[in-house]
Design a protein around this motif. Structure first.
Motif, PDB file in Angstrom:
ATOM      1  N   ARG A 318      21.007  28.988  -1.657  1.00 31.67           N
ATOM      2  CA  ARG A 318      21.934  29.243  -0.741  1.00 31.67           C
ATOM      3  C   ARG A 318      23.404  29.089  -1.470  1.00 31.67           C
ATOM      4  O   ARG A 318      24.392  29.419  -0.933  1.00 31.67           O
ATOM      5  N   THR A 319      23.392  28.279  -2.597  1.00 31.63           N
ATOM      6  CA  THR A 319      24.676  28.024  -3.318  1.00 31.63           C
ATOM      7  C   THR A 319      24.800  29.022  -4.554  1.00 31.63           C
ATOM      8  O   THR A 319      26.013  29.309  -4.802  1.00 31.63           O
ATOM      9  N   PRO A 370      20.351  22.421   0.500  1.00 29.46           N
ATOM     10  CA  PRO A 370      21.592  23.257   0.932  1.00 29.46           C
ATOM     11  C   PRO A 370      22.686  22.592   0.348  1.00 29.46           C
ATOM     12  O   PRO A 370      23.836  23.281   0.478  1.00 29.46           O
ATOM     13  N   HIS A 371      22.878  21.229  -0.102  1.00 28.51           N
ATOM     14  CA  HIS A 371      24.141  20.686  -0.416  1.00 28.51           C
ATOM     15  C   HIS A 371      24.371  20.469  -2.065  1.00 28.51           C
ATOM     16  O   HIS A 371      25.099  19.861  -2.197  1.00 28.51           O
ATOM     17  N   ARG A 434      19.929  20.950   7.281  1.00 22.83           N
ATOM     18  CA  ARG A 434      21.251  21.421   7.031  1.00 22.83           C
ATOM     19  C   ARG A 434      22.658  20.701   7.271  1.00 22.83           C
ATOM     20  O   ARG A 434      23.507  20.999   6.416  1.00 22.83           O
TER      21      ARG A 434
END
Length: 456
Positions: A318-319, A370-371, A434
């Protein structure tokens, strides 16, 4: 939760405890302890346990709570082999304990009529207390308390193979892949809202829409992360169908499927960066890249033989839009650079950017954090949930092995392997939260784990 047990307990030593665990030899009988009285106060030597090694007689596995910021487990009446973490309004980037999470899960009951969708709220997820915590710490009352579980249940026709939530609307819309060959779309908003109020949800919830075009059951399913209401489903019938919400608020499914796979479609992932691109994984050992705008007759834009066994799961970073992860039936998982796939003149010569052979049984779940662009979680049928940081490299002079087991057997440990979480049997799915960086939830035949490691 009826027979859905809220079995929250403080951690105990046992064979099924979770985490980075150690082998601690048990002391022998009392007489021997008396004969070596001078050694009574000595601490037993702890050894790091590597999955697969045999324990010596008298040894047991114990969880090392100091490797977790939080560790909780939850037993269930029936195994929930799929779940998703629901969006909430408690804020993003939450770091302060105690935590709260909302989830939705589907059961695999013995009898078709006993299956349910569980809408759950788990609150008071406190930090796990360790031996290093100061006994006089003023915050001790906030450590290691039992969480609170609240739930609502929705009757579901047949076992739930997979359940996925749409995250782009105010409503809580979820889709369930049923063992009856159908996909159902539900609005569970009243059930989620009722967890924070005294107003019960209306009884007898029914699906908003059912997809009945597949000829067999399946597992592959994904909501678009960039366009609300777009859903892809794949099945053992080798077909992929596209369903979308229309202006009237209902759903329609295209009559023509995407075809090309020679085996069952095991997983699907939409691109997080565009409305029309998606990838699929299959038991035919391939990954295929598709464009929704192209004619169904043209088939996929690209086909890559990704593994030497079934490709079970996929995760699109996602990044970093160029990174795709895949997990196979052989236990190998691979990282793919989509720029290489797109520019290759001969797809048969495409190789992954990296492959890892740590797991010894099929990969059941894989998901990028996600991070953190370089971190991902991988679970397997070997009862391991592993965390990896692909940005790490071992120095040339640094030893890449560990001495472990009764005979000090050398085990090669990849530099990228951060953590091994254990204690569950037959782990089926793993998801990052998330809105709470570093928090993971996993489901298995033996229930749920909710945890955050010190390095996640």
């Amino acid at each position: 939760m009826g027979d859905f047990e809220d079995q929250w307990e403080d951690e105990e030593v046992g064979d099924d405890d979770e985490g980075e665990v150690h082998i601690e030899p048990n002391s022998d009988d009392e007489d021997e302890a008396m004969e070596v009285e001078q050694d009574v106060d000595e601490e037993p030597t702890a050894k790091t346990y590597i999955p697969g090694q045999e324990l010596e007689e008298g040894e047991e596995l114990v969880v090392d709570n100091s490797t977790y910021e939080m560790l909780h487990s939850m037993d269930v009446e029936w195994p929930c082999l799929s779940f998703d973490i629901l969006r909430d309004n408690l804020g993003a980037d939450r770091k302060h304990f105690p935590h709260t999470t909302n989830m939705v899960a589907g059961t695999q009951a013995e009898r078709r009529k006993d299956n349910k969708i569980y809408v759950m709220k788990v609150s008071q997820l406190h930090r796990t207390k360790t031996d290093d915590d100061d006994e006089e710490d003023d915050n001790d009352e906030d450590l290691d308390e039992d969480p609170i579980l609240e739930h609502k249940a929705i009757a579901h026709d047949g076992g739930v193979n997979r359940i996925r939530a749409m995250h782009l609307t105010e409503k809580h819309i979820v889709a369930t892949w049923a063992e009856t060959n159908k996909v159902h779309i539900w609005d569970i908003t009243p059930h989620v809202n009722s967890l924070d109020s005294t107003t019960p949800p209306p009884p007898g919830a029914r699906p908003l829409f059912s997809i009945d075009r597949h000829r067999d059951e399946g597992f592959a399913m994904d909501w678009s992360p960039v366009h609300a209401g777009k859903l892809l489903t794949g099945a053992n019938d080798k077909q992929i169908f596209f369903t979308q919400a229309n202006s009237a608020g209902t759903f329609t499914t295209d009559a023509l499927p995407f075809t090309g796979h020679k085996g069952s479609v095991e997983d699907i992932q939409w691109s997080p960066y565009g409305e029309d691109t998606f990838v699929s994984a299959s038991s035919d050992q391939t990954i295929r890249v598709w464009d929704l705008r192209q004619s169904r007759k043209k088939g996929p834009m690209l086909t890559v033989k990704a593994h030497d066994s079934d490709v079970n799961v996929l995760s699109w970073n996602r990044t970093n839009q160029q990174l795709l992860a895949s997990g196979s039936d052989s236990g190998v998982f691979s990282i793919w650079d989509l720029r290489v796939l797109a520019s290759a003149k001969d797809p048969s010569q495409i190789a992954p950017a990296a492959s890892f052979e740590w797991h010894t049984k099929p990969i059941t779940s894989i998901e990028w954090a996600p991070h953190d662009v370089s971190v991902l979680a991988v679970s397997g049928a070997d009862d391991q949930l592993t965390l990896w940081d692909l940005s790490l490299e071992r120095d040339a002079e640094e030893q890449g092995t560990m001495l472990t087991g009764p005979d000090d057997v050398e085990v090669k440990v990849p530099a990228q392997l951060l953590f091994i979480h254990q204690g569950q049997k037959q782990i089926k799915e793993t998801h990052w939260h998330r809105q709470i960086p570093g928090m993971l939830v996993s489901t298995a035949e033996t229930g749920f784990n909710l945890f955050k490691t010190i390095n996640s």
